[in-house]
Design a protein around this motif. Structure first.
Motif, mmCIF file in Angstrom:
data_model
loop_
_atom_site.group_PDB
_atom_site.id
_atom_site.type_symbol
_atom_site.label_atom_id
_atom_site.label_comp_id
_atom_site.label_asym_id
_atom_site.label_seq_id
_atom_site.Cartn_x
_atom_site.Cartn_y
_atom_site.Cartn_z
ATOM 1 N N VAL A 91 0.734 -1.399 10.860
ATOM 2 C CA VAL A 91 1.827 -1.752 10.325
ATOM 3 C C VAL A 91 2.448 -1.173 9.001
ATOM 4 N N LEU A 92 1.361 -1.631 7.997
ATOM 5 C CA LEU A 92 1.460 -1.522 6.782
ATOM 6 C C LEU A 92 1.001 0.279 6.537
ATOM 7 N N GLY A 93 0.084 0.620 7.355
ATOM 8 C CA GLY A 93 -0.159 2.235 7.369
ATOM 9 C C GLY A 93 1.176 2.959 7.638
ATOM 10 N N GLU A 94 1.879 2.594 8.804
ATOM 11 C CA GLU A 94 3.138 3.120 9.199
ATOM 12 C C GLU A 94 4.043 3.238 8.092
ATOM 13 N N ALA A 95 4.194 1.932 7.385
ATOM 14 C CA ALA A 95 5.152 1.892 6.157
ATOM 15 C C ALA A 95 4.488 3.012 5.092
ATOM 16 N N TRP A 96 3.444 3.067 4.926
ATOM 17 C CA TRP A 96 2.880 4.104 3.889
ATOM 18 C C TRP A 96 3.396 5.722 4.245
ATOM 19 N N ASP A 97 3.485 5.730 5.473
ATOM 20 C CA ASP A 97 3.823 7.177 5.872
ATOM 21 C C ASP A 97 5.112 7.420 5.362
ATOM 22 N N LYS A 98 6.141 6.279 5.518
ATOM 23 C CA LYS A 98 7.421 6.443 5.167
ATOM 24 C C LYS A 98 7.881 6.429 3.431
ATOM 25 N N ASP A 99 7.107 5.514 3.029
ATOM 26 C CA ASP A 99 7.262 5.385 1.552
ATOM 27 C C ASP A 99 6.044 4.426 0.897
ATOM 28 N N PRO A 100 5.081 5.096 0.357
ATOM 29 C CA PRO A 100 4.073 4.385 -0.138
ATOM 30 C C PRO A 100 4.191 3.293 -1.264
ATOM 31 N N THR A 101 5.105 3.564 -1.899
ATOM 32 C CA THR A 101 5.434 2.389 -2.999
ATOM 33 C C THR A 101 5.732 1.185 -2.359
ATOM 34 N N GLU A 102 6.762 1.317 -1.233
ATOM 35 C CA GLU A 102 7.177 0.160 -0.701
ATOM 36 C C GLU A 102 6.051 -0.411 0.090
ATOM 37 N N ALA A 103 5.274 0.365 0.828
ATOM 38 C CA ALA A 103 4.157 -0.122 1.751
ATOM 39 C C ALA A 103 2.993 -1.004 0.726
ATOM 40 N N LEU A 104 3.179 -0.353 -0.541
ATOM 41 C CA LEU A 104 2.177 -1.138 -1.368
ATOM 42 C C LEU A 104 2.700 -2.363 -1.764
ATOM 43 N N ARG A 105 3.883 -2.444 -1.835
ATOM 44 C CA ARG A 105 4.590 -3.963 -2.288
ATOM 45 C C ARG A 105 4.352 -4.859 -0.919
ATOM 46 N N LEU A 106 4.627 -4.202 0.274
ATOM 47 C CA LEU A 106 4.672 -5.124 1.422
ATOM 48 C C LEU A 106 3.299 -5.735 1.626
ATOM 49 N N ALA A 107 2.248 -4.554 1.280
ATOM 50 C CA ALA A 107 0.917 -5.321 1.542
ATOM 51 C C ALA A 107 0.574 -6.286 0.536
ATOM 52 N N GLU A 108 0.934 -6.326 -0.616
ATOM 53 C CA GLU A 108 0.603 -7.245 -1.342
ATOM 54 C C GLU A 108 1.424 -8.578 -1.073
ATOM 55 N N VAL A 109 2.591 -8.871 -0.664
ATOM 56 C CA VAL A 109 3.375 -9.787 0.065
ATOM 57 C C VAL A 109 2.572 -10.370 1.107
ATOM 58 N N VAL A 110 2.222 -9.613 2.181
ATOM 59 C CA VAL A 110 1.414 -9.886 3.309
ATOM 60 C C VAL A 110 -0.046 -10.859 2.689
ATOM 61 N N GLY A 111 -0.725 -10.056 1.647
ATOM 62 C CA GLY A 111 -1.738 -10.781 1.244
ATOM 63 C C GLY A 111 -1.611 -12.268 0.861
#
Length: 361
Positions: A91-111
């Protein structure tokens, strides 16, 4: 109150059967070669029971045994009720394909949510992140992988690790040097990856290489054979662990074996032989899961090589701050906002189904 045993952490991680410790498990966990305990779904009834179990384990010894779980998200989330439902990493990889900056923020929140909730229950470590690439070949990895692009995997995993660190937790990159290409599940077969080292260096090894000196606290090698490099599975191979991981990549963290009871380890010999082979190859700690008689066999027969750095390395894996501090943290409005955001990423339960991932890593 019983005085905790004063014992260093040994190089063996074992498991327990239920919601509380049985007498024979207290004896096993007091063995000098034991250094950690891995918990599974069978060990979870509710949050309060999990807190009681981890407190019971911590009270046995000083320094306390490392308490770990295989709690990645998606279909590999061991504790459910009372925990935020975590998304599969795809799911985070799919977010990366749309907006890498937002995906990185989300990955940090998940962690951060993943780690904070576990720390509030007394768990030191989750064996995450998965650094395997999504080659669309290996069903047991599947949506546990962030992405097919090694650069995306590297960046997303680094962000997840930053979140884990915020939540007081170390990290474990798996399954070195990459389990995504093989079709077989190493829980049930001995997979073979016929690619040469140059191909692996150009793709699957990239996340491990990038994170080796950038915050990755531990690594778990794959029970996969790469015959162009060595005829032994990676977790039993000095070529992979000493020459490439430690030497070429300069990695200085902990190396955990995958479960010695998996079929991918079966070609190495009996359980004691497997444990010795893994430690001789460069593992710091070996896991024996789901077979208490085999764990006792390993503890009785293992003669570990000298491990002068073991105490120092394992100390890095202990969870940061006391459980009470994390209980207070996860009860805060700020953390509740993070939990709500993560919950929106999780797929419906039906979408989380996939090939069963065994009670091992």
């Amino acid at each position: 109150m019983t005085t905790p045993l004063q014992l260093p952490r040994g190089p063996v991680m074992v498991d327990v059967a239920g919601f509380a410790l049985a007498d024979e498990e207290r004896v096993r966990l007091s063995h000098p070669l034991v250094g950690g305990v891995i918990l599974f779904r069978r060990n979870f009834e509710n949050v309060e029971q999990l807190k009681a179990l981890t407190a019971e384990i911590r009270a046995l010894r000083t320094p306390h045994l490392l308490i770990a779980a295989d709690h990645e998200g998606g279909r590999v989330q061991r504790f459910i009720d009372g925990f935020t439902r975590l998304p599969p990493m795809q799911v985070l990889g799919e977010a990366w394909d749309k907006d890498p900056t937002e995906a990185l923020r989300l990955a940090e929140v998940v962690g951060e949510v993943l780690a904070g909730e576990l720390r509030a229950c007394g768990v030191d470590l989750s064996f995450t992140p998965v650094l395997d690439l999504q080659w669309q070949r290996c069903a047991v990895i599947g949506n546990r992988s962030f992405h097919s692009d090694p650069e995306a995997v590297s960046e997303l995993a680094a962000a997840l690790i930053r979140g884990l660190n915020k939540g007081g937790m170390a990290s474990c990159g798996k399954h070195f040097p990459g389990h995504g290409w093989v079709e077989g599940d190493s829980h049930h077969v001995i997979p073979v990856d016929d690619r040469d080292l140059a191909e692996l260096r150009a793709a699957d090894l990239v996340p491990f290489a990038k994170l080796a000196s950038a915050g990755l606290t531990s690594v778990m090698p794959a029970h996969v054979i790469y015959p162009a490099v060595d005829d032994k599975p990676a977790g039993f191979s000095k070529v992979w662990l000493e020459d490439i991981l430690r030497g070429e990549l300069g990695y200085d963290g902990v190396i955990f074996s995958d479960d010695l009871g998996m079929e991918g380890a079966a070609g190495v010999g009996g359980f004691v032989e497997r444990g010795m082979a893994a430690l001789d190859a460069g593992c710091d700690m070996v896991l024996v899961c789901n077979q208490p008689a085999r764990a006792d066999e390993v503890l009785a027969g293992l003669a570990p090589p000298a491990q002068p750095r073991l105490a120092e390395r394992l100390a890095r894996m202990a969870g940061q701050r006391e459980v009470a501090a994390w209980e207070e943290r996860i009860a805060s409005p700020d953390f509740a906002r993070l939990q709500a955001e993560v919950a929106t990423l999780a797929m419906p339960r039906d979408a989380l189904k996939g090939p069963a991932v065994g009670e091992a890593c």
